[in-house]
Write a protein that holds these residues in place. Structure first.
Motif, short mmCIF file in Angstrom:
data_model
loop_
_atom_site.label_atom_id
_atom_site.label_comp_id
_atom_site.label_asym_id
_atom_site.label_seq_id
_atom_site.Cartn_x
_atom_site.Cartn_y
_atom_site.Cartn_z
N ARG A 20 51.23 56.11 64.22
CA ARG A 20 51.16 54.65 64.29
C ARG A 20 52.52 53.99 64.54
NH1 ARG A 20 46.62 51.95 63.01
NH2 ARG A 20 47.79 50.17 62.22
N PRO A 21 53.56 54.30 63.75
CA PRO A 21 54.85 53.66 64.04
C PRO A 21 55.43 54.08 65.39
CG PRO A 21 55.08 55.30 62.30
CD PRO A 21 53.62 55.10 62.52
N ALA A 22 55.15 55.32 65.79
CA ALA A 22 55.64 55.78 67.09
C ALA A 22 54.97 54.99 68.22
CB ALA A 22 55.36 57.28 67.26
N VAL A 23 53.67 54.76 68.11
CA VAL A 23 52.96 53.99 69.13
C VAL A 23 53.43 52.54 69.16
CG1 VAL A 23 50.69 53.08 69.77
CG2 VAL A 23 50.93 55.48 69.12
N ALA A 24 53.67 51.96 67.99
CA ALA A 24 54.15 50.57 67.94
C ALA A 24 55.47 50.43 68.68
CB ALA A 24 54.31 50.13 66.48
N GLY B 94 55.47 39.94 89.42
CA GLY B 94 56.27 39.74 88.23
C GLY B 94 55.48 39.15 87.08
N ILE B 95 54.55 38.26 87.40
CA ILE B 95 53.74 37.62 86.36
C ILE B 95 52.82 38.62 85.66
CG2 ILE B 95 51.89 35.93 85.98
CD1 ILE B 95 53.20 34.25 88.23
N ILE B 96 52.28 39.56 86.42
CA ILE B 96 51.27 40.47 85.85
C ILE B 96 51.85 41.76 85.29
CG2 ILE B 96 49.52 39.55 87.41
CD1 ILE B 96 49.76 42.06 89.10
N LEU B 97 53.12 42.04 85.55
CA LEU B 97 53.69 43.33 85.14
C LEU B 97 53.62 43.59 83.63
CD1 LEU B 97 56.80 43.92 87.44
CD2 LEU B 97 54.85 45.46 87.11
N PRO B 98 53.94 42.62 82.75
CA PRO B 98 53.87 42.93 81.31
C PRO B 98 52.50 43.42 80.87
CG PRO B 98 55.08 40.89 81.67
CD PRO B 98 54.49 41.28 82.99
N ALA B 99 51.43 42.77 81.35
CA ALA B 99 50.09 43.20 80.98
C ALA B 99 49.77 44.58 81.53
CB ALA B 99 49.06 42.19 81.49
N LEU B 100 50.17 44.86 82.77
CA LEU B 100 49.89 46.16 83.38
C LEU B 100 50.54 47.30 82.60
CD1 LEU B 100 50.42 45.19 87.13
CD2 LEU B 100 48.25 45.91 86.11
N LEU B 101 51.80 47.12 82.21
CA LEU B 101 52.53 48.20 81.55
C LEU B 101 52.09 48.36 80.10
CD1 LEU B 101 56.14 47.89 83.01
CD2 LEU B 101 54.08 48.94 83.97
N LEU B 102 51.76 47.27 79.43
CA LEU B 102 51.28 47.38 78.05
C LEU B 102 49.94 48.10 78.02
CD1 LEU B 102 51.55 46.76 75.05
CD2 LEU B 102 50.50 44.52 75.48
N GLN B 103 49.04 47.75 78.93
CA GLN B 103 47.74 48.42 78.97
C GLN B 103 47.90 49.91 79.20
OE1 GLN B 103 46.00 49.89 81.74
NE2 GLN B 103 44.07 50.21 80.63
N ASP B 104 48.81 50.30 80.08
CA ASP B 104 49.03 51.72 80.35
C ASP B 104 49.55 52.44 79.12
OD1 ASP B 104 49.23 53.83 82.57
OD2 ASP B 104 51.25 53.89 81.70
N SER B 105 50.38 51.78 78.33
CA SER B 105 50.93 52.42 77.13
C SER B 105 49.84 52.70 76.10
CB SER B 105 52.03 51.56 76.51
OG SER B 105 51.50 50.41 75.86
N TRP B 106 48.85 51.81 75.97
CA TRP B 106 47.75 52.08 75.03
C TRP B 106 46.99 53.33 75.43
CZ3 TRP B 106 49.18 49.69 71.14
CH2 TRP B 106 49.39 48.32 71.03
N ARG B 107 46.75 53.47 76.73
CA ARG B 107 46.00 54.64 77.21
C ARG B 107 46.69 55.93 76.80
NH1 ARG B 107 46.41 55.24 82.46
NH2 ARG B 107 44.54 56.51 82.66
N PHE B 108 47.99 56.00 77.01
CA PHE B 108 48.70 57.24 76.70
C PHE B 108 48.85 57.45 75.20
CE2 PHE B 108 49.52 56.97 81.15
CZ PHE B 108 49.62 58.30 81.54
#
Length: 429
Positions: A91-95, A131-145
């Motif tokens: 959990r802390p590692a994922v955060a 540029g506007i959509i990049l934060p959402a794209l990268l955060l979503q990818d991090s949850w998957r992994f």
């Protein structure tokens, strides 16, 4: 057979069954992700035409570079060091890892917006939207992994399903005023919904205060994976921009159209390699000498499937069906099927070797392989473009990936040999 031997056989069968289950969910997740990307590409290609689709593709490959920056710094170290650990460690590692991905998205997004404003025109507007959509794209990818690392690919599958479903209304809205900008924003809107669902799944907020700690604690892997990932995705970006300069933006649309036809399979191939890293790590713990066999079976199965996919495209897609799928892009993209299929065939074996090197934590060796492979990719793609435009670029890339596959496998065998030596030697792969 003794009782102990019966128990060992049962444990082995149970382990194989569990691994097959995890890989099946991972494969399902990659199938959803790839079909979503395929649907986006087809939808946009049909609506915009080959030239505007080429511009959309330039934004897409730029995103490909940035998501690999995020993975190198955030989720690759997470996969290597926090796969199948206790939840109190996970959990802390994922955060921290998800926060790192979010910060990469915010910083890269700001740069993209500034660049787009400075560039102006349709080209600049596309990069403002990116540029506007990049934060959402990268955060979503991090949850998957994060879910892959936890051995819960089913949750990654559900997250990607949410993204795909959320994009249906956003894409339909974009169709009312079809431009590169509206389709990019629609794509990012779906990602934002999935990123929010990732928070609901994990009940974790990205720990922004922990980003510096994460980068410091994992700089040994993060730096090398960053270079490796960026060299990979940058190779594709340099090829596309170079192709556009040599043969025109329409040639970029042609290459991207050919990639779309292989797209669902390619995304599964790439994603399955990441999902397989935890399983390869288990092989390393049991018997590292079996790792090349694991990688060969993994890559060989994907390579065989690539040939079946490419053959099916050649046999099934006629001009009428091709135009239905890709619109006007089809007439040039169909010439890319054979070289694109061979490139994917070669990349399948590269993926098998890369999975083994990741499982060993041999970041130095994998970085070296990727730098060489990316150089070959760019050289083959651009030399081919000079000789034969988009199709020549495709054949140049097919030749480059063939050579690169041998380089990756040589390094995997050397890494396994090093791992079987003394403990002191194995600390420096």
């Amino acid at each position: 057979m003794t009782t102990g031997q019966h128990r060992a056989v049962r444990r082995k069968h149970a382990g194989l069954k569990a691994m097959a289950g995890r890989l099946s969910w991972g494969l399902g997740d990659q199938a959803v992700s790839s079909l979503t990307n395929f649907a986006i590409g087809v939808f946009v290609a049909r609506e915009l035409g080959v030239t505007a689709f080429g511009l959309f593709s330039l934004a897409w490959v730029t995103y490909g570079v940035l998501i690999n920056v995020s993975r190198g710094l955030a989720t690759d170290p997470l996969m290597v060091r926090f796969s199948h650990v206790d939840v109190d460690v996970w959990r802390p590692a994922v955060a921290r890892a998800s926060a790192t991905a979010l910060v990469v998205g915010l910083l890269a997004g700001a740069v993209s917006v500034v660049f787009g404003i400075a560039a102006g025109g349709t080209f600049g507007s596309a990069f403002v939207a990116l540029g506007i959509i990049l934060p959402a794209l990268l955060l979503q990818d991090s949850w998957r992994f994060a879910f892959f690392a936890a051995g819960e690919p089913r949750k990654a599958f559900l997250n990607d399903v949410v993204w795909g479903v959320a994009m249906i209304p956003t894409m339909l809205l974009a169709k009312l005023h079809p431009t590169v900008v509206t389709f990019l924003l629609a794509w990012g809107g779906g990602a934002a919904a999935a990123a929010g669902y990732g928070y609901a799944q994990t009940r974790l907020r990205p720990a922004l205060a922990g980003v510096r700690t994460w980068l410091r604690d994992h700089r040994d892997l993060g730096t090398r994976y960053l270079i490796e990932n960026v060299s990979n995705s940058s190779g594709s970006q340099i090829r596309m921009y170079g192709l556009g300069a040599i043969a025109g933006v329409a040639a970029v649309g042609t290459v991207r159209g050919g990639e779309l036809l292989l797209g669902p399979f390619v995304a599964v191939l790439m994603g399955l390699a990441f999902v397989a890293v935890p399983e390869a790590a288990r092989v390393v713990k049991r018997d590292v000498r079996k790792l090349p066999r694991f990688g060969f079976y993994l890559g060989g199965a994907q390579a065989f499937a690539a040939l079946l996919w490419g053959g099916a495209l050649l046999l099934v897609l006629n001009d009428r069906l091709g135009e239905f799928v890709l619109g006007d892009v089809w007439h040039t993209a169909k010439l890319m099927i054979i070289p694109a299929t061979l490139s994917v065939f070669n990349a399948s074996f590269i993926g098998g070797a890369a999975t083994g090197l990741r499982a060993l934590g041999a970041a130095k060796r994998s970085m070296r392989c990727q730098l060489i492979a990316s150089g070959l990719y760019v050289a083959g793609g651009l030399i081919g473009a000079v000789v034969g435009g988009a199709v020549g670029s495709g054949w140049g890339v097919a030749s480059a990936t063939f050579i690169a596959a041998f380089i990756w496998w040589i390094q995997l065998h050397l890494a396994v040999r090093a791992h079987t030596r003394t403990p002191q030697e194995t600390r420096t792969p």
